[in-house]
Design a protein around this motif. Sequence first.
Motif, PDB file in Angstrom:
ATOM      1  N   ASN A  69      -0.776  -3.227  -3.058  1.00 11.88           N
ATOM      2  CA  ASN A  69      -0.642  -2.208  -4.082  1.00 11.88           C
ATOM      3  C   ASN A  69      -2.055  -1.935  -4.819  1.00 11.88           C
ATOM      4  OD1 ASN A  69       2.288  -1.745  -5.427  1.00 11.88           O
ATOM      5  ND2 ASN A  69       2.260  -3.584  -4.121  1.00 11.88           N
ATOM      6  N   PHE A 123       0.873  -1.097  -0.112  1.00 17.04           N
ATOM      7  CA  PHE A 123       0.059  -0.132  -0.169  1.00 17.04           C
ATOM      8  C   PHE A 123       0.813   1.233   0.066  1.00 17.04           C
ATOM      9  CE2 PHE A 123      -2.341   3.568   2.088  1.00 17.04           C
ATOM     10  CZ  PHE A 123      -3.654   3.349   1.265  1.00 17.04           C
ATOM     11  N   VAL A 124       1.662   1.247   0.926  1.00 21.03           N
ATOM     12  CA  VAL A 124       2.807   2.642   0.891  1.00 21.03           C
ATOM     13  C   VAL A 124       3.702   2.612  -0.335  1.00 21.03           C
ATOM     14  CG1 VAL A 124       4.734   3.304   2.009  1.00 21.03           C
ATOM     15  CG2 VAL A 124       2.844   2.409   3.559  1.00 21.03           C
ATOM     16  N   VAL A 165       1.504   4.279  -3.161  1.00 18.55           N
ATOM     17  CA  VAL A 165       1.221   5.870  -2.974  1.00 18.55           C
ATOM     18  C   VAL A 165       2.541   6.494  -2.924  1.00 18.55           C
ATOM     19  CG1 VAL A 165       0.177   7.367  -1.489  1.00 18.55           C
ATOM     20  CG2 VAL A 165      -0.944   5.166  -1.757  1.00 18.55           C
ATOM     21  N   GLY A 223      -3.498   0.807  -2.675  1.00 16.33           N
ATOM     22  CA  GLY A 223      -2.806   1.929  -2.579  1.00 16.33           C
ATOM     23  C   GLY A 223      -3.006   2.493  -4.095  1.00 16.33           C
ATOM     24  N   THR A 224      -2.932   2.091  -5.201  1.00 10.64           N
ATOM     25  CA  THR A 224      -3.258   2.792  -6.402  1.00 10.64           C
ATOM     26  C   THR A 224      -4.678   3.180  -6.584  1.00 10.64           C
ATOM     27  OG1 THR A 224      -3.711   0.542  -7.429  1.00 10.64           O
ATOM     28  CG2 THR A 224      -1.190   1.449  -7.771  1.00 10.64           C
TER      29      THR A 224
END
Length: 250
Positions: A212, A15-16, A19, A215-216
């Motif tokens: 991911n 996730f991090v 972003v 996050g995206t």
Amino acid sequence: MEYLIVCPLVFIAGFVDAVAGGGGLISLPAYLLAGFPVHFAIGTNKLSSAMGTSLATWRYAKSGYVPWKESLCCAAVALVASNLGTNLGLLVDDGIFRVILLAVLPLTALYLARHRSFGEEKDPLPKGKALAIALTITFVIGMYDGFYGPGTGTFLILLLTGLAHVSLGKANGMAKVINLTTNLSSLAVFLVNGKVMIPLGLAAGCFSILGNYLGTRFFTKGEAKIARPMIFLVIGIFFLRTVLELLGIL
């Protein structure tokens, strides 16, 4: 137990990374925390990271954030630079590089704090000049990724937006293409040398894909403003981790 430690942290890292870059600051320590030898940790992390970054790259491309001509040129440079960095890393004590980072990281944070316009559109540079700057950035950061690695995506985003005047969305898209290239190149080397725990890497890769994806999705739905504080967080974690490594605590 290894799966219970690694998979949730790899999800957060995905996730991090989607972003703001820098997911390796979370995922690589997860493998080390689970008790794996360093080379197996790095190799397996490359597998899970490559899976997540592939999804992120596809998502950013689908949303129109990947300028393919520039990105593919940068990917070619990244492939060469990463190889050079890896070979250099075998000759130089990485402790020297960590000392340099103790100066670079605070300066990076200071730059970000003073330039509150980060993420806002800047006047575009002439295409030739912008590409030349982007290729130079890619070469330097590509070597760094091969030499040491953590925080690569964050540095790419900061430099592409700040120096090449690439928009935040396209900088993120280009960073994903470059990172995917270096991940796959490194993964091939680790696979050949038998330093990848494939079952764990594939399982963690599924969690990386999910992280991911979220996050995206968060970024492309207009929440790009979170990138700035996340980059601050990544730099802070990186700085602390570098200090602890130099002190021999990690």
